[in-house]
Motif scaffolding. Structure first.
Motif, PDB file in Angstrom:
ATOM      1  N   ILE A  13       0.835  -1.207   0.000  1.00 59.06           N
ATOM      2  CA  ILE A  13       0.000   0.000   0.000  1.00 59.06           C
ATOM      3  C   ILE A  13       0.867   1.253   0.000  1.00 59.06           C
ATOM      4  N   ASP A  14       1.913   1.253   0.810  1.00 58.85           N
ATOM      5  CA  ASP A  14       2.827   2.404   0.842  1.00 58.85           C
ATOM      6  C   ASP A  14       3.534   2.582  -0.503  1.00 58.85           C
ATOM      7  N   GLU A  15       3.890   1.474  -1.134  1.00 55.87           N
ATOM      8  CA  GLU A  15       4.532   1.518  -2.453  1.00 55.87           C
ATOM      9  C   GLU A  15       3.591   2.151  -3.485  1.00 55.87           C
ATOM     10  N   ILE A  16       2.325   1.739  -3.452  1.00 51.71           N
ATOM     11  CA  ILE A  16       1.342   2.288  -4.383  1.00 51.71           C
ATOM     12  C   ILE A  16       1.162   3.787  -4.146  1.00 51.71           C
ATOM     13  N   LYS A  17       1.038   4.193  -2.878  1.00 51.59           N
ATOM     14  CA  LYS A  17       0.904   5.620  -2.547  1.00 51.59           C
ATOM     15  C   LYS A  17       2.067   6.419  -3.115  1.00 51.59           C
ATOM     16  N   GLU A  18       3.265   5.903  -2.912  1.00 47.80           N
ATOM     17  CA  GLU A  18       4.466   6.599  -3.378  1.00 47.80           C
ATOM     18  C   GLU A  18       4.461   6.735  -4.901  1.00 47.80           C
ATOM     19  N   LYS A  19       4.066   5.659  -5.600  1.00 50.63           N
ATOM     20  CA  LYS A  19       4.030   5.717  -7.061  1.00 50.63           C
ATOM     21  C   LYS A  19       3.005   6.736  -7.551  1.00 50.63           C
ATOM     22  N   PHE A  20       1.854   6.789  -6.892  1.00 49.62           N
ATOM     23  CA  PHE A  20       0.841   7.782  -7.275  1.00 49.62           C
ATOM     24  C   PHE A  20       1.366   9.194  -7.055  1.00 49.62           C
ATOM     25  N   GLU A  21       2.042   9.417  -5.942  1.00 51.68           N
ATOM     26  CA  GLU A  21       2.541  10.753  -5.621  1.00 51.68           C
ATOM     27  C   GLU A  21       3.661  11.191  -6.554  1.00 51.68           C
ATOM     28  N   ASN A  22       4.486  10.255  -7.020  1.00 53.94           N
ATOM     29  CA  ASN A  22       5.634  10.593  -7.860  1.00 53.94           C
ATOM     30  C   ASN A  22       5.319  10.621  -9.354  1.00 53.94           C
ATOM     31  N   ALA A  23       4.180  10.052  -9.746  1.00 57.09           N
ATOM     32  CA  ALA A  23       3.845   9.966 -11.169  1.00 57.09           C
ATOM     33  C   ALA A  23       3.152  11.236 -11.642  1.00 57.09           C
ATOM     34  N   SER A  24       3.463  11.625 -12.871  1.00 57.08           N
ATOM     35  CA  SER A  24       2.745  12.760 -13.462  1.00 57.08           C
ATOM     36  C   SER A  24       1.411  12.294 -14.020  1.00 57.08           C
ATOM     37  N   SER A  25       1.330  10.996 -14.378  1.00 60.56           N
ATOM     38  CA  SER A  25       0.059  10.426 -14.817  1.00 60.56           C
ATOM     39  C   SER A  25       0.027   8.931 -14.513  1.00 60.56           C
ATOM     40  N   VAL A  26      -1.188   8.431 -14.317  1.00 59.15           N
ATOM     41  CA  VAL A  26      -1.416   7.008 -14.070  1.00 59.15           C
ATOM     42  C   VAL A  26      -2.563   6.581 -14.969  1.00 59.15           C
ATOM     43  N   VAL A  27      -2.369   5.476 -15.685  1.00 60.88           N
ATOM     44  CA  VAL A  27      -3.405   4.962 -16.569  1.00 60.88           C
ATOM     45  C   VAL A  27      -3.754   3.548 -16.122  1.00 60.88           C
ATOM     46  N   ALA A  28      -5.052   3.267 -16.020  1.00 57.87           N
ATOM     47  CA  ALA A  28      -5.529   1.935 -15.654  1.00 57.87           C
ATOM     48  C   ALA A  28      -6.067   1.243 -16.898  1.00 57.87           C
ATOM     49  N   VAL A  29      -5.682  -0.026 -17.076  1.00 54.05           N
ATOM     50  CA  VAL A  29      -6.163  -0.814 -18.207  1.00 54.05           C
ATOM     51  C   VAL A  29      -6.619  -2.188 -17.741  1.00 54.05           C
ATOM     52  N   ASP A  30      -7.534  -2.752 -18.511  1.00 62.04           N
ATOM     53  CA  ASP A  30      -7.931  -4.142 -18.336  1.00 62.04           C
ATOM     54  C   ASP A  30      -6.992  -4.934 -19.244  1.00 62.04           C
ATOM     55  N   TYR A  31      -6.189  -5.785 -18.668  1.00 65.67           N
ATOM     56  CA  TYR A  31      -5.116  -6.431 -19.417  1.00 65.67           C
ATOM     57  C   TYR A  31      -5.392  -7.883 -19.769  1.00 65.67           C
ATOM     58  N   LEU A  32      -6.548  -8.416 -19.441  1.00 70.53           N
ATOM     59  CA  LEU A  32      -6.821  -9.837 -19.666  1.00 70.53           C
ATOM     60  C   LEU A  32      -6.769 -10.202 -21.141  1.00 70.53           C
ATOM     61  N   GLY A  33      -6.260 -11.384 -21.407  1.00 72.45           N
ATOM     62  CA  GLY A  33      -6.215 -11.894 -22.764  1.00 72.45           C
ATOM     63  C   GLY A  33      -4.874 -11.763 -23.440  1.00 72.45           C
ATOM     64  N   LEU A  34      -3.943 -11.037 -22.848  1.00 69.74           N
ATOM     65  CA  LEU A  34      -2.621 -10.886 -23.465  1.00 69.74           C
ATOM     66  C   LEU A  34      -1.816 -12.178 -23.323  1.00 69.74           C
ATOM     67  N   THR A  35      -1.111 -12.525 -24.377  1.00 70.64           N
ATOM     68  CA  THR A  35      -0.184 -13.645 -24.280  1.00 70.64           C
ATOM     69  C   THR A  35       1.095 -13.150 -23.617  1.00 70.64           C
ATOM     70  N   VAL A  36       1.951 -14.063 -23.238  1.00 72.61           N
ATOM     71  CA  VAL A  36       3.207 -13.700 -22.594  1.00 72.61           C
ATOM     72  C   VAL A  36       4.065 -12.865 -23.543  1.00 72.61           C
ATOM     73  N   GLU A  37       4.107 -13.247 -24.809  1.00 71.43           N
ATOM     74  CA  GLU A  37       4.913 -12.509 -25.785  1.00 71.43           C
ATOM     75  C   GLU A  37       4.387 -11.085 -25.960  1.00 71.43           C
ATOM     76  N   GLU A  38       3.068 -10.941 -26.047  1.00 73.83           N
ATOM     77  CA  GLU A  38       2.481  -9.608 -26.202  1.00 73.83           C
ATOM     78  C   GLU A  38       2.755  -8.739 -24.977  1.00 73.83           C
ATOM     79  N   ALA A  39       2.601  -9.342 -23.793  1.00 79.11           N
ATOM     80  CA  ALA A  39       2.851  -8.598 -22.557  1.00 79.11           C
ATOM     81  C   ALA A  39       4.318  -8.177 -22.468  1.00 79.11           C
ATOM     82  N   ASP A  40       5.230  -9.063 -22.851  1.00 79.08           N
ATOM     83  CA  ASP A  40       6.658  -8.739 -22.813  1.00 79.08           C
ATOM     84  C   ASP A  40       6.992  -7.598 -23.765  1.00 79.08           C
ATOM     85  N   LYS A  41       6.413  -7.632 -24.983  1.00 78.25           N
ATOM     86  CA  LYS A  41       6.673  -6.570 -25.947  1.00 78.25           C
ATOM     87  C   LYS A  41       6.128  -5.236 -25.432  1.00 78.25           C
ATOM     88  N   MET A  42       4.917  -5.265 -24.879  1.00 78.82           N
ATOM     89  CA  MET A  42       4.308  -4.045 -24.366  1.00 78.82           C
ATOM     90  C   MET A  42       5.125  -3.490 -23.200  1.00 78.82           C
TER      91      MET A  42
END
Length: 164
Positions: A13-42
């Motif tokens: 939780i503290d790690e997440i808070k820190e990332k939110f505070e330090n980021a200029s932007s945060v984007v949330a995505v639904d990632y289901l369905g990606l293969t390992v190769e696709e996820a690695d490339k992304m």
């Protein structure tokens, strides 16, 4: 729940808070369905742009943002959620993820936070169309340079014509 498990969750939780505070932007995505190769490339594409891509439990994210300016962001946290934290380039995460969504046709934006302001899916898609900071600067410099070049060529042509 054991004390050790609670402490481990608090660390996340503290790690997440820190990332939110330090980021200029945060984007949330639904990632289901990606293969390992696709996820690695992304992930590689995101790393090149300086974006941190991580999957957390929605409950831990909600706990981390509770009582902060980002609390409204909790409304998009349903189902599988991955977060992309951008540093200097505000549009980097949205831009790279948009390309991945188009290429793989398996993911979808959920929402985002840009400089403390929470945005819905449609606005994140708009942010994804904005070029990088470096590209915008290059376009601006090109637009400034173009009229000057034309003026110099015109003056040169006039000078050569008068000499002849």
């Amino acid at each position: 729940m054991s004390v050790a498990a609670k402490q481990a969750k608090q660390v996340v939780i503290d790690e997440i808070k820190e990332k939110f505070e330090n980021a200029s932007s945060v984007v949330a995505v639904d990632y289901l369905g990606l293969t390992v190769e696709e996820a690695d490339k992304m992930r590689a594409d995101l790393r090149k742009e300086g974006v941190i891509y991580t999957v957390y439990k929605n409950t831990l994210i909600k706990r981390a943002i509770a009582g902060t300016d980002y609390e409204a962001f909790g409304d998009v946290l349903k189902g599988s959620t991955a977060l992309a934290f951008s540093g200097d380039d505000i549009t980097a995460g949205a831009r790279v993820l948009s390309k991945a969504i188009k290429d793989f046709k398996k993911m979808a934006f959920k929402g985002g936070v840009v400089e403390g302001q929470v945005y819905d899916k449609a606005m994140v898609e708009e942010f994804a169309t904005i070029p990088s900071r470096d590209e915008l600067i290059a376009r601006f410099m090109g637009s400034i340079q173009s009229p000057m070049t034309k003026l110099a060529l015109t003056l040169k042509a006039i000078a050569e014509k008068e000499e002849a």
